[in-house]
Write a protein that holds these residues in place. Structure first.
Motif, PDB file in Angstrom:
ATOM      1  N   UNK A 260       0.826  -1.207   0.000  1.00  0.00           N
ATOM      2  CA  UNK A 260       0.000   0.000   0.000  1.00  0.00           C
ATOM      3  C   UNK A 260       0.861   1.258   0.000  1.00  0.00           C
ATOM      4  N   UNK A 261       1.902   1.297   0.839  1.00  0.00           N
ATOM      5  CA  UNK A 261       2.779   2.465   0.894  1.00  0.00           C
ATOM      6  C   UNK A 261       3.533   2.644  -0.420  1.00  0.00           C
ATOM      7  N   UNK A 262       3.999   1.526  -0.982  1.00  0.00           N
ATOM      8  CA  UNK A 262       4.727   1.621  -2.245  1.00  0.00           C
ATOM      9  C   UNK A 262       3.808   2.068  -3.373  1.00  0.00           C
ATOM     10  N   UNK A 263       2.592   1.536  -3.410  1.00  0.00           N
ATOM     11  CA  UNK A 263       1.632   1.922  -4.442  1.00  0.00           C
ATOM     12  C   UNK A 263       1.322   3.412  -4.356  1.00  0.00           C
ATOM     13  N   UNK A 264       1.135   3.919  -3.154  1.00  0.00           N
ATOM     14  CA  UNK A 264       0.862   5.338  -2.965  1.00  0.00           C
ATOM     15  C   UNK A 264       2.037   6.186  -3.450  1.00  0.00           C
ATOM     16  N   UNK A 265       3.245   5.728  -3.135  1.00  0.00           N
ATOM     17  CA  UNK A 265       4.442   6.448  -3.555  1.00  0.00           C
ATOM     18  C   UNK A 265       4.567   6.475  -5.077  1.00  0.00           C
ATOM     19  N   UNK A 266       4.369   5.318  -5.727  1.00  0.00           N
ATOM     20  CA  UNK A 266       4.541   5.241  -7.167  1.00  0.00           C
ATOM     21  C   UNK A 266       3.452   5.991  -7.920  1.00  0.00           C
ATOM     22  N   UNK A 267       2.225   5.926  -7.459  1.00  0.00           N
ATOM     23  CA  UNK A 267       1.167   6.664  -8.149  1.00  0.00           C
ATOM     24  C   UNK A 267       1.420   8.162  -8.053  1.00  0.00           C
ATOM     25  N   UNK A 268       1.981   8.606  -6.929  1.00  0.00           N
ATOM     26  CA  UNK A 268       2.315  10.021  -6.797  1.00  0.00           C
ATOM     27  C   UNK A 268       3.422  10.397  -7.768  1.00  0.00           C
ATOM     28  N   UNK A 269       4.434   9.546  -7.880  1.00  0.00           N
ATOM     29  CA  UNK A 269       5.543   9.827  -8.784  1.00  0.00           C
ATOM     30  C   UNK A 269       5.094   9.828 -10.248  1.00  0.00           C
ATOM     31  N   UNK A 270       4.343   8.791 -10.624  1.00  0.00           N
ATOM     32  CA  UNK A 270       3.967   8.634 -12.025  1.00  0.00           C
ATOM     33  C   UNK A 270       2.940   9.679 -12.449  1.00  0.00           C
ATOM     34  N   UNK A 271       2.131  10.144 -11.507  1.00  0.00           N
ATOM     35  CA  UNK A 271       1.096  11.116 -11.860  1.00  0.00           C
ATOM     36  C   UNK A 271       1.665  12.426 -12.379  1.00  0.00           C
ATOM     37  N   UNK A 272       2.904  12.747 -12.012  1.00  0.00           N
ATOM     38  CA  UNK A 272       3.485  14.019 -12.467  1.00  0.00           C
ATOM     39  C   UNK A 272       4.100  13.899 -13.857  1.00  0.00           C
ATOM     40  N   UNK A 273       4.299  12.672 -14.353  1.00  0.00           N
ATOM     41  CA  UNK A 273       4.953  12.510 -15.654  1.00  0.00           C
ATOM     42  C   UNK A 273       4.118  13.094 -16.793  1.00  0.00           C
ATOM     43  N   UNK A 274       2.820  13.226 -16.593  1.00  0.00           N
ATOM     44  CA  UNK A 274       1.968  13.805 -17.635  1.00  0.00           C
ATOM     45  C   UNK A 274       2.283  15.284 -17.860  1.00  0.00           C
ATOM     46  N   UNK A 275       3.024  15.891 -16.936  1.00  0.00           N
ATOM     47  CA  UNK A 275       3.383  17.305 -17.058  1.00  0.00           C
ATOM     48  C   UNK A 275       4.786  17.504 -17.627  1.00  0.00           C
ATOM     49  N   UNK A 276       5.444  16.424 -18.029  1.00  0.00           N
ATOM     50  CA  UNK A 276       6.766  16.540 -18.649  1.00  0.00           C
ATOM     51  C   UNK A 276       6.653  17.266 -19.994  1.00  0.00           C
ATOM     52  N   UNK A 363      -2.714   5.666 -14.261  1.00  0.00           N
ATOM     53  CA  UNK A 363      -2.433   7.087 -14.445  1.00  0.00           C
ATOM     54  C   UNK A 363      -3.479   7.772 -15.310  1.00  0.00           C
ATOM     55  N   UNK A 364      -4.183   6.958 -16.134  1.00  0.00           N
ATOM     56  CA  UNK A 364      -5.213   7.525 -17.002  1.00  0.00           C
ATOM     57  C   UNK A 364      -6.435   7.941 -16.206  1.00  0.00           C
ATOM     58  N   UNK A 365      -6.742   7.161 -15.166  1.00  0.00           N
ATOM     59  CA  UNK A 365      -7.935   7.428 -14.362  1.00  0.00           C
ATOM     60  C   UNK A 365      -7.649   8.576 -13.405  1.00  0.00           C
ATOM     61  N   UNK A 366      -8.370   9.694 -13.505  1.00  0.00           N
ATOM     62  CA  UNK A 366      -8.109  10.830 -12.619  1.00  0.00           C
ATOM     63  C   UNK A 366      -8.510  10.520 -11.186  1.00  0.00           C
ATOM     64  N   UNK A 367      -7.695  10.993 -10.254  1.00  0.00           N
ATOM     65  CA  UNK A 367      -7.975  10.782  -8.834  1.00  0.00           C
ATOM     66  C   UNK A 367      -7.719  12.076  -8.080  1.00  0.00           C
ATOM     67  N   UNK A 368      -8.479  12.312  -7.075  1.00  0.00           N
ATOM     68  CA  UNK A 368      -8.261  13.463  -6.228  1.00  0.00           C
ATOM     69  C   UNK A 368      -7.325  13.038  -5.098  1.00  0.00           C
ATOM     70  N   UNK A 369      -6.178  13.679  -5.013  1.00  0.00           N
ATOM     71  CA  UNK A 369      -5.203  13.298  -4.017  1.00  0.00           C
ATOM     72  C   UNK A 369      -4.983  14.417  -3.017  1.00  0.00           C
ATOM     73  N   UNK A 370      -5.020  14.071  -1.778  1.00  0.00           N
ATOM     74  CA  UNK A 370      -4.754  15.026  -0.729  1.00  0.00           C
ATOM     75  C   UNK A 370      -3.259  15.295  -0.680  1.00  0.00           C
ATOM     76  N   UNK A 371      -2.884  16.562  -0.449  1.00  0.00           N
ATOM     77  CA  UNK A 371      -1.477  16.903  -0.364  1.00  0.00           C
ATOM     78  C   UNK A 371      -0.883  16.354   0.924  1.00  0.00           C
ATOM     79  N   UNK A 372       0.077  15.457   0.779  1.00  0.00           N
ATOM     80  CA  UNK A 372       0.715  14.855   1.916  1.00  0.00           C
ATOM     81  C   UNK A 372       2.168  14.557   1.558  1.00  0.00           C
ATOM     82  N   UNK A 373       2.955  14.262   2.600  1.00  0.00           N
ATOM     83  CA  UNK A 373       4.375  14.044   2.382  1.00  0.00           C
ATOM     84  C   UNK A 373       4.663  12.762   1.636  1.00  0.00           C
ATOM     85  N   UNK A 374       4.144  11.622   2.119  1.00  0.00           N
ATOM     86  CA  UNK A 374       4.550  10.333   1.570  1.00  0.00           C
ATOM     87  C   UNK A 374       3.357   9.412   1.428  1.00  0.00           C
TER      88      UNK A 374
END
Length: 374
Positions: A260-276, A363-374
């Motif tokens: 769960x922690x790793x999935x949360x970390x990776x989805x956060x990382x990958x979600x920003x790649x659309x802004x490259x 990454x295609x499915x939009x999600x609302x993410x709360x701003x958090x550290x990790x």
């Protein structure tokens, strides 16, 4: 059906071989020819942002304070920690001559806590050169700062460092280490190819003036992540970026221990790649999609050519790609401190294809993410 699948297979194979031979293999030519290091090493400000990282800071701060480097400081930015971090910094930081700290009580709502903490740390820095890491990281040696800083010169404003994860038992740890190795291989090789597109904040150096001349995180304040890779995607180019792969500069990090922690970390990382940048998204998209299509078309072709002589050509091409990929990654693995098992590379090459599919669809499915550290 066979001609269509065969075309897809050959096209994907061709793209894969191009990337492996002409891009990913760049890392194996390191050290590349660089200008002589500066006669005088620059003063450096190390910045560590933390949120409830008391135990990690207790280990990391002495290691940073004892770095073998002429002039540097360590800035700990504590963001509303409630685990005793603030009390520890108040009572113990004076024991370390290079260390000082900042405390955040009320971060603004429009900026992610990590980006705000970094911005404050950079503003507070005494020195022009900024070196970033995280509280859960550990330097490989006392020469971490020196190895990174010596690559800065009149042309280079950015140094990309390597931050692998510690090894432990379990499939998740092996997956994390392989995915981290592969990501590092890609952004190092692309940088050496002339297309730097990201860096990792666990081991990243750049000039303070570069940060403020580009208005810091102003272009992506509304995005949860990206304090390292989006900023690098914005400012890094073929002329101002250096790659540091000296083993004494590696910054090991503690990996996630639950899915769960790793999935949360990776989805956060990958979600920003659309802004490259567009060219980066195309290049990375071709690399990932060609690998997916290579394996899928191969699997789909097997039933149709099982009793056909064509199968020998397909097997031969498959083995060609397998061997070239294995050799290039095995050589890179030696350079990157053997952070993965070389013999397992073909197996992981297949498994990571499923990871690409899964994370791409996610990454295609939009999600609302709360701003958090990790």
């Amino acid at each position: 059906m066979i001609p269509f699948l065969l075309i897809i297979f050959l096209l994907a194979l061709g793209i894969q071989l191009f990337y492996i031979i002409f891009v990913l293999a760049k890392i194996n030519k390191y050290p590349n020819l660089e200008e002589e290091p500066p006669a005088k090493l620059p003063a450096v400000s190390i910045i560590v942002c933390s949120w409830n990282e008391l135990s990690n800071l207790q280990e990391l701060i002495p290691l940073l304070n004892s770095q073998n480097y002429p002039t540097f400081e360590v800035i700990i930015v504590d963001d509303r920690s409630h685990d005793g971090t603030y009390d520890y910094l108040l009572t113990e930081s004076h024991c370390f001559e290079k260390v000082r700290f900042l405390r955040i009580e009320h971060p603004p709502e429009h900026l992610s806590p990590k980006k705000y903490a970094l911005t404050l740390g950079i503003k507070s820095a005494k020195y022009e050169v900024i070196l970033l890491t995280d509280a859960d990281c550990r330097p490989q040696s006392a020469l971490w700062i020196q190895g990174m800083a010596q690559l800065l010169n009149a042309q280079k404003d950015i140094v990309l460092g390597f931050s692998p994860y510690f090894s432990s038992k379990g499939f998740l740890n092996k997956l994390i280490r392989y995915e981290t190795f592969l990501t590092a291989l890609q952004y190092f090789s692309f940088a050496l190819y002339g297309m730097p597109y990201m860096g990792v904040g666990r081991n990243l150096m750049y000039r303070k003036s570069l940060f403020f001349n580009n208005r810091g995180f102003a272009k992506h304040t509304n995005i949860l992540g990206g304090d390292d890779d989006l900023f690098m995607n914005e400012v890094a180019n073929v002329h101002n970026t250096a790659v540091c792969l000296e083993p004494e500069t590696f910054m090991y990090s503690i990996p996630k221990e639950t899915w769960q922690d790793w999935y949360r970390q990776k989805t956060r990382h990958i979600s920003v790649s659309k802004y490259y940048k567009k060219e980066n998204k195309i290049a990375l998209g071709l690399l990932a999609s060609s690998q997916i299509l290579f394996w899928l078309s191969l699997i789909a072709l097997i039933p149709f050519v099982f009793f056909d002589l064509l199968k020998y050509w397909i097997i031969g091409l498959f083995l060609l790609r397998l061997i070239v990929h294995w050799v290039v990654l095995a050589s890179a693995n030696k350079l990157l401190d053997r952070t993965i098992s070389t013999i397992s590379i073909p197996c992981w090459d297949f498994l990571i294809t499923g990871y690409y599919l899964w994370m791409g669809l996610n990454n295609i499915v939009p999600k609302r993410r709360k701003m958090r550290w990790k």
